[in-house]
Design a protein around this motif. Structure first.
Motif, PDB file in Angstrom:
ATOM      1  N   ALA A 168      18.227  62.751  31.292  1.00 41.11           N
ATOM      2  CA  ALA A 168      17.092  62.964  30.387  1.00 41.11           C
ATOM      3  C   ALA A 168      17.555  63.193  28.952  1.00 41.11           C
ATOM      4  CB  ALA A 168      16.260  64.141  30.876  1.00 41.11           C
ATOM      5  N   VAL A 169      18.648  63.932  28.781  1.00 39.55           N
ATOM      6  CA  VAL A 169      19.208  64.124  27.444  1.00 39.55           C
ATOM      7  C   VAL A 169      19.743  62.804  26.898  1.00 39.55           C
ATOM      8  CG1 VAL A 169      21.075  65.235  26.145  1.00 39.55           C
ATOM      9  CG2 VAL A 169      19.735  66.562  27.796  1.00 39.55           C
ATOM     10  N   ARG A 170      20.412  62.054  27.743  1.00 40.18           N
ATOM     11  CA  ARG A 170      20.953  60.771  27.305  1.00 40.18           C
ATOM     12  C   ARG A 170      19.843  59.776  26.949  1.00 40.18           C
ATOM     13  NH1 ARG A 170      25.902  59.569  25.641  1.00 40.18           N
ATOM     14  NH2 ARG A 170      26.397  57.900  27.111  1.00 40.18           N
ATOM     15  N   ALA A 171      18.672  59.928  27.557  1.00 39.87           N
ATOM     16  CA  ALA A 171      17.539  59.065  27.211  1.00 39.87           C
ATOM     17  C   ALA A 171      17.128  59.262  25.754  1.00 39.87           C
ATOM     18  CB  ALA A 171      16.366  59.324  28.146  1.00 39.87           C
ATOM     19  N   VAL A 172      17.197  60.505  25.271  1.00 39.11           N
ATOM     20  CA  VAL A 172      16.906  60.764  23.862  1.00 39.11           C
ATOM     21  C   VAL A 172      17.956  60.087  22.979  1.00 39.11           C
ATOM     22  CG1 VAL A 172      16.742  62.564  22.094  1.00 39.11           C
ATOM     23  CG2 VAL A 172      15.680  62.911  24.337  1.00 39.11           C
ATOM     24  N   GLU A 173      19.214  60.177  23.373  1.00 45.54           N
ATOM     25  CA  GLU A 173      20.267  59.502  22.614  1.00 45.54           C
ATOM     26  C   GLU A 173      20.064  57.985  22.650  1.00 45.54           C
ATOM     27  OE1 GLU A 173      23.991  60.840  24.199  1.00 45.54           O
ATOM     28  OE2 GLU A 173      23.422  62.956  24.087  1.00 45.54           O
ATOM     29  N   ALA A 174      19.613  57.473  23.788  1.00 45.75           N
ATOM     30  CA  ALA A 174      19.401  56.032  23.923  1.00 45.75           C
ATOM     31  C   ALA A 174      18.280  55.547  23.016  1.00 45.75           C
ATOM     32  CB  ALA A 174      19.093  55.679  25.376  1.00 45.75           C
TER      33      ALA A 174
ATOM     34  N   PRO B  21      16.527  49.694  18.287  1.00 43.02           N
ATOM     35  CA  PRO B  21      15.961  49.251  17.003  1.00 43.02           C
ATOM     36  C   PRO B  21      14.511  49.708  16.850  1.00 43.02           C
ATOM     37  CG  PRO B  21      16.053  47.429  18.563  1.00 43.02           C
ATOM     38  CD  PRO B  21      16.784  48.567  19.200  1.00 43.02           C
ATOM     39  N   GLY B  22      14.127  49.951  15.600  1.00 45.87           N
ATOM     40  CA  GLY B  22      12.739  50.257  15.304  1.00 45.87           C
ATOM     41  C   GLY B  22      12.308  51.658  15.652  1.00 45.87           C
ATOM     42  N   VAL B  23      13.245  52.610  15.654  1.00 44.56           N
ATOM     43  CA  VAL B  23      12.925  54.001  15.986  1.00 44.56           C
ATOM     44  C   VAL B  23      13.231  54.890  14.792  1.00 44.56           C
ATOM     45  CG1 VAL B  23      13.599  55.989  17.394  1.00 44.56           C
ATOM     46  CG2 VAL B  23      13.237  53.760  18.468  1.00 44.56           C
ATOM     47  N   ASP B  24      12.286  55.745  14.446  1.00 48.77           N
ATOM     48  CA  ASP B  24      12.513  56.790  13.448  1.00 48.77           C
ATOM     49  C   ASP B  24      13.262  57.911  14.158  1.00 48.77           C
ATOM     50  OD1 ASP B  24      12.422  58.935  11.697  1.00 48.77           O
ATOM     51  OD2 ASP B  24      10.333  58.635  11.125  1.00 48.77           O
ATOM     52  N   VAL B  25      14.562  58.001  13.949  1.00 50.32           N
ATOM     53  CA  VAL B  25      15.401  58.914  14.717  1.00 50.32           C
ATOM     54  C   VAL B  25      15.100  60.375  14.417  1.00 50.32           C
ATOM     55  CG1 VAL B  25      17.247  57.212  14.935  1.00 50.32           C
ATOM     56  CG2 VAL B  25      17.272  58.829  13.019  1.00 50.32           C
ATOM     57  N   ASP B  26      14.402  60.632  13.314  1.00 48.38           N
ATOM     58  CA  ASP B  26      14.062  62.008  12.965  1.00 48.38           C
ATOM     59  C   ASP B  26      12.741  62.465  13.573  1.00 48.38           C
ATOM     60  OD1 ASP B  26      16.344  62.393  11.366  1.00 48.38           O
ATOM     61  OD2 ASP B  26      15.381  61.330   9.706  1.00 48.38           O
ATOM     62  N   ARG B  27      12.057  61.560  14.289  1.00 47.01           N
ATOM     63  CA  ARG B  27      10.774  61.921  14.907  1.00 47.01           C
ATOM     64  C   ARG B  27      10.763  61.450  16.361  1.00 47.01           C
ATOM     65  NH1 ARG B  27       5.799  60.118  11.305  1.00 47.01           N
ATOM     66  NH2 ARG B  27       6.989  58.178  11.118  1.00 47.01           N
ATOM     67  N   VAL B  28      11.386  62.264  17.203  1.00 45.93           N
ATOM     68  CA  VAL B  28      11.478  61.961  18.628  1.00 45.93           C
ATOM     69  C   VAL B  28      10.837  63.102  19.415  1.00 45.93           C
ATOM     70  CG1 VAL B  28      12.997  61.528  20.594  1.00 45.93           C
ATOM     71  CG2 VAL B  28      13.546  60.550  18.352  1.00 45.93           C
ATOM     72  N   THR B  29       9.938  62.747  20.302  1.00 42.42           N
ATOM     73  CA  THR B  29       9.206  63.703  21.141  1.00 42.42           C
ATOM     74  C   THR B  29       9.528  63.430  22.600  1.00 42.42           C
ATOM     75  OG1 THR B  29       7.395  63.904  19.561  1.00 42.42           O
ATOM     76  CG2 THR B  29       6.877  64.416  21.852  1.00 42.42           C
ATOM     77  N   VAL B  30       9.552  64.479  23.434  1.00 41.00           N
ATOM     78  CA  VAL B  30       9.716  64.308  24.876  1.00 41.00           C
ATOM     79  C   VAL B  30       8.439  64.764  25.558  1.00 41.00           C
ATOM     80  CG1 VAL B  30      12.222  64.450  24.893  1.00 41.00           C
ATOM     81  CG2 VAL B  30      10.886  66.548  25.078  1.00 41.00           C
TER      82      VAL B  30
ATOM     83  N   ARG C  84      17.257  56.781  20.295  1.00 33.43           N
ATOM     84  CA  ARG C  84      17.694  56.844  18.902  1.00 33.43           C
ATOM     85  C   ARG C  84      18.654  55.709  18.550  1.00 33.43           C
ATOM     86  NH1 ARG C  84      18.030  63.485  18.568  1.00 33.43           N
ATOM     87  NH2 ARG C  84      16.069  63.696  17.425  1.00 33.43           N
ATOM     88  N   ALA C  85      19.236  55.073  19.547  1.00 32.75           N
ATOM     89  CA  ALA C  85      20.132  53.950  19.298  1.00 32.75           C
ATOM     90  C   ALA C  85      19.414  52.608  19.353  1.00 32.75           C
ATOM     91  CB  ALA C  85      21.272  53.965  20.331  1.00 32.75           C
TER      92      ALA C  85
END
Length: 329
Positions: free
Chosen positions: A161-167, A172-181, A169-170
């Motif tokens: 689940a933690v690695r999914a957040v890292e994935a 394309p087309g993702v605002d890496v500063d705005r990630v929600t779970v 963010r890697a």
């Protein structure tokens, strides 16, 4: 903020002392460091669908032990700019299914990553991620490797689940500063775990969370998954001490204390699968770790006549509106 009119005083004041191992932080720091030593994305390929307004990709990322974990990445078509992302975790016994099964978040304008549950698919939903690690324990996922926290299934699933957040963010087309779970039931427990392990999330949405106040939950709940632990202990009568020790490493209350992101909770007052008392244990502890003087924003929504299904569409509408308000500049 919360639906205080529907919450008995005993739940508002319920702040149990949940066992926390002395090496809890080191255990998870070492576990995640081992996973992070590998590149996170393994394969990303477009997935043909019949959905003209959405684009989907079949994603494989490296989870616990470098094991390949499958996920669907879906986003609004024709929107190349970086979008805020929602990482969603599925419930117990479910897999990622097909890419058109969960569309709320991409239709709302988010980049959406839906993680498969390793080894769990087939009971309620389809998936294709195996769990190749075996250890002594019971026949169901909640009891796989339950004698030792290093072998426990949820050590692997939380790492995924933690690695999914890292994935995400890697991708394309993702605002890496705005990630929600986000997640319901087991997915809600995973979302809380990630909230305690990832310091820079934008928000957490958890409904009827599993894995919270687990020793009390096993006493209160007869259905699976908690009932599966009770039935295992009914046979393995001398395993109780090792089981409680293992569960203390994955208890959502211990993760909730460490969380720093704004959080949105929901429970059904008549939930017998994940009793509301256990969700309140996480909610009342949320963000209180290390004597933090200012706790993160959090709110609880209670549905007094509902069970594990909670508020369903009404609650999802509340989630959409709340998350939009949190993510606004």
């Amino acid at each position: 903020m919360s639906d205080s009119a529907f919450i008995p005083d005993e739940l508002q004041r319920y702040v149990p002392e949940v066992a926390e191992p002395d090496d809890f932080d080191r255990f998870w720091r070492d576990t995640l460091a081992e996973a992070a030593a590998r590149p996170v994305l393994v394969d990303v390929r477009p997935e043909p669908t019949d959905l003209r307004l959405l684009d989907s990709w079949d994603v494989t990322f490296a989870g616990f032990g470098g094991d390949p974990v499958r996920a669907w990445y879906t986003r609004p078509a024709g929107r190349p700019e970086p979008l805020p992302a929602v990482v969603e975790y599925a419930g117990y016994g479910r897999g990622r299914g097909l890419p058109h099964e969960r569309l709320t978040w991409p239709v709302a304008g988010y980049a959406h990553l839906l993680m498969d549950n390793r080894g769990q698919a087939g009971q309620y939903g389809a998936g294709d991620t195996p769990d190749p690690h075996g250890a002594p324990g019971g026949p169901s996922p909640v009891t796989w490797g339950i004698h030792d926290p290093r072998d426990y299934h949820y050590r692997r699933l939380i790492t995924d689940a933690v690695r999914a957040v890292e994935a995400v963010r890697a991708l394309p087309g993702v605002d890496v500063d705005r990630v929600t779970v986000v997640g319901n039931s087991q997915g809600g427990g995973l979302a809380l775990a990630v909230a305690g392990l990832v310091a820079d999330l934008s928000a957490v949405l958890t409904t009827a969370p599993f894995l919270c106040d687990m020793r009390r939950a096993v006493q209160l709940s007869e259905p699976a998954p908690y009932g599966e632990i009770a039935r295992y202990l009914a046979v393995q009568r001398e395993a109780e001490e090792s089981v409680w020790r293992t569960l203390s490493y994955v208890d959502g209350v211990n993760f909730a204390r460490r969380a720093t992101a704004p959080a949105h909770f929901g429970v059904g007052r008549r939930d017998t699968v994940c009793p509301p008392r256990t969700a309140f244990a996480a909610y009342n502890h949320y963000g209180a770790g290390n004597g933090r003087p200012v706790r993160p924003e959090r709110e609880m929504h209670v549905y007094p006549f509902n069970g594990h299904e909670g508020g369903e569409a009404v609650h999802v509408r509340r989630q959409l509106r709340w998350l939009d308000s949190v993510l606004q500049p």
